[in-house]
Design a protein around this motif. Structure first.
Motif, mmCIF file in Angstrom:
data_model
loop_
_atom_site.group_PDB
_atom_site.id
_atom_site.type_symbol
_atom_site.label_atom_id
_atom_site.label_comp_id
_atom_site.label_asym_id
_atom_site.label_seq_id
_atom_site.Cartn_x
_atom_site.Cartn_y
_atom_site.Cartn_z
ATOM 1 N N UNK A 157 0.814 -1.218 0.000
ATOM 2 C CA UNK A 157 0.000 0.000 0.000
ATOM 3 C C UNK A 157 0.848 1.270 0.000
ATOM 4 N N UNK A 158 2.082 1.178 0.523
ATOM 5 C CA UNK A 158 2.927 2.372 0.590
ATOM 6 C C UNK A 158 3.807 2.547 -0.649
ATOM 7 N N UNK A 159 3.545 1.758 -1.695
ATOM 8 C CA UNK A 159 4.341 1.866 -2.919
ATOM 9 C C UNK A 159 4.107 3.237 -3.569
ATOM 10 N N UNK A 160 5.186 3.974 -3.916
ATOM 11 C CA UNK A 160 5.036 5.347 -4.428
ATOM 12 C C UNK A 160 4.664 5.391 -5.910
ATOM 13 N N UNK A 161 3.405 5.106 -6.202
ATOM 14 C CA UNK A 161 2.959 5.115 -7.597
ATOM 15 C C UNK A 161 3.074 6.501 -8.231
ATOM 16 N N UNK A 162 3.045 7.544 -7.396
ATOM 17 C CA UNK A 162 3.135 8.895 -7.946
ATOM 18 C C UNK A 162 4.499 9.184 -8.567
ATOM 19 N N UNK A 163 5.496 8.363 -8.213
ATOM 20 C CA UNK A 163 6.838 8.558 -8.771
ATOM 21 C C UNK A 163 7.052 7.774 -10.061
ATOM 22 N N UNK A 164 6.131 6.865 -10.375
ATOM 23 C CA UNK A 164 6.306 6.009 -11.545
ATOM 24 C C UNK A 164 5.139 6.210 -12.496
ATOM 25 N N UNK A 165 5.383 6.726 -13.680
ATOM 26 C CA UNK A 165 4.290 6.951 -14.636
ATOM 27 C C UNK A 165 3.746 5.633 -15.168
ATOM 28 N N UNK A 166 2.500 5.648 -15.566
ATOM 29 C CA UNK A 166 1.859 4.510 -16.218
ATOM 30 C C UNK A 166 1.765 3.276 -15.330
ATOM 31 N N UNK A 167 1.690 3.491 -14.035
ATOM 32 C CA UNK A 167 1.479 2.378 -13.105
ATOM 33 C C UNK A 167 0.339 2.744 -12.170
ATOM 34 N N UNK A 168 -0.526 1.756 -11.875
ATOM 35 C CA UNK A 168 -1.627 1.972 -10.946
ATOM 36 C C UNK A 168 -1.535 0.966 -9.820
ATOM 37 N N UNK A 169 -2.411 1.090 -8.851
ATOM 38 C CA UNK A 169 -2.391 0.188 -7.698
ATOM 39 C C UNK A 169 -2.739 -1.251 -8.067
ATOM 40 N N UNK A 170 -3.253 -1.447 -9.284
ATOM 41 C CA UNK A 170 -3.559 -2.805 -9.749
ATOM 42 C C UNK A 170 -2.366 -3.488 -10.409
#
Length: 210
Positions: A157-170
């Motif tokens: 849950x704490x994965x920084x998706x905002x730092x990686x484009x084109x990735x979502x929580x899924x």
């Protein structure tokens, strides 16, 4: 001050410390019983924390004092089964394997001389529960069963998706690898040991005259 020389020295020290930490060697022992060649297996002790009661070949991690992976395979065989180094005649080396946990395994095939019966073995019961043999011809006539193992990676849950484009929580990744199984009488030989057997049988490529 950071210098190229300091970086180089640090990397050299690191290499010396980790060179063998993720490497191991195993022996594929061949013995003759009633004029027929058999593979010798051991069942891991129930007291071991890692894979108790699994069937395997003798072997273990390469230590810094070992002169080669071949020596490791011989040393471990002596320590686990009491087979003297001069009884172990190396016939050849199989391709190395990379286990699912990252360990590099070097398998060596060897003929064991002067072993008339299994009772002659000096078994280290801290590591080995029991031993048994299987005729090589049996493996030639009984191909392994095959299953598939999936290995998955899912971000927390704490994965920084905002730092990686084109990735979502899924987002998640997974890979798969084949798992071999041999069942001989009451013994099930599977996993890395079965992979080594399958590689060995494929390499020798011998027909029913064996």
């Amino acid at each position: 001050m950071i210098t190229v020389e300091k970086i180089s020295q640090s990397l050299k020290n690191s290499k010396n410390q980790t060179q063998f930490t993720n490497k191991a060697a195993v022996l594929v022992p061949i013995i003759e019983i009633e004029n027929q060649l058999h593979l010798l297996f051991q069942v891991r002790s129930k007291k071991l924390k890692w894979q108790p009661n699994d069937t395997c070949f003798p072997g273990g991690r390469i230590e810094l004092s070992d002169i080669s992976p071949e020596y490791t395979a011989k040393r471990e065989t002596f320590e686990e089964l009491g087979i003297a180094l001069d009884q172990i005649i190396i016939l050849g080396q199989l391709p190395k394997f990379i286990a699912s946990f990252g360990m590099i395994i070097y398998p060596f095939v060897a003929k064991i001389n002067h072993l008339d019966k299994l009772n002659d073995l000096i078994i280290n019961y801290d590591e080995v529960e029991s031993v048994f043999t299987v005729p090589i011809k049996w493996f030639i006539t009984h191909p392994p069963k095959l299953a598939t193992m999936f290995v998955g990676f899912k971000p927390d849950d704490n994965f920084p998706f905002d730092l990686i484009p084109n990735r979502t929580s899924n987002w998640q990744k997974k890979s798969q690898h084949d798992v071999y199984f041999y069942q001989y009488n009451d013994f099930v030989i599977w996993g890395l040991t079965a992979q080594i057997i399958n590689s060995f049988i494929s390499r020798i490529n011998i027909n029913d005259e064996f």
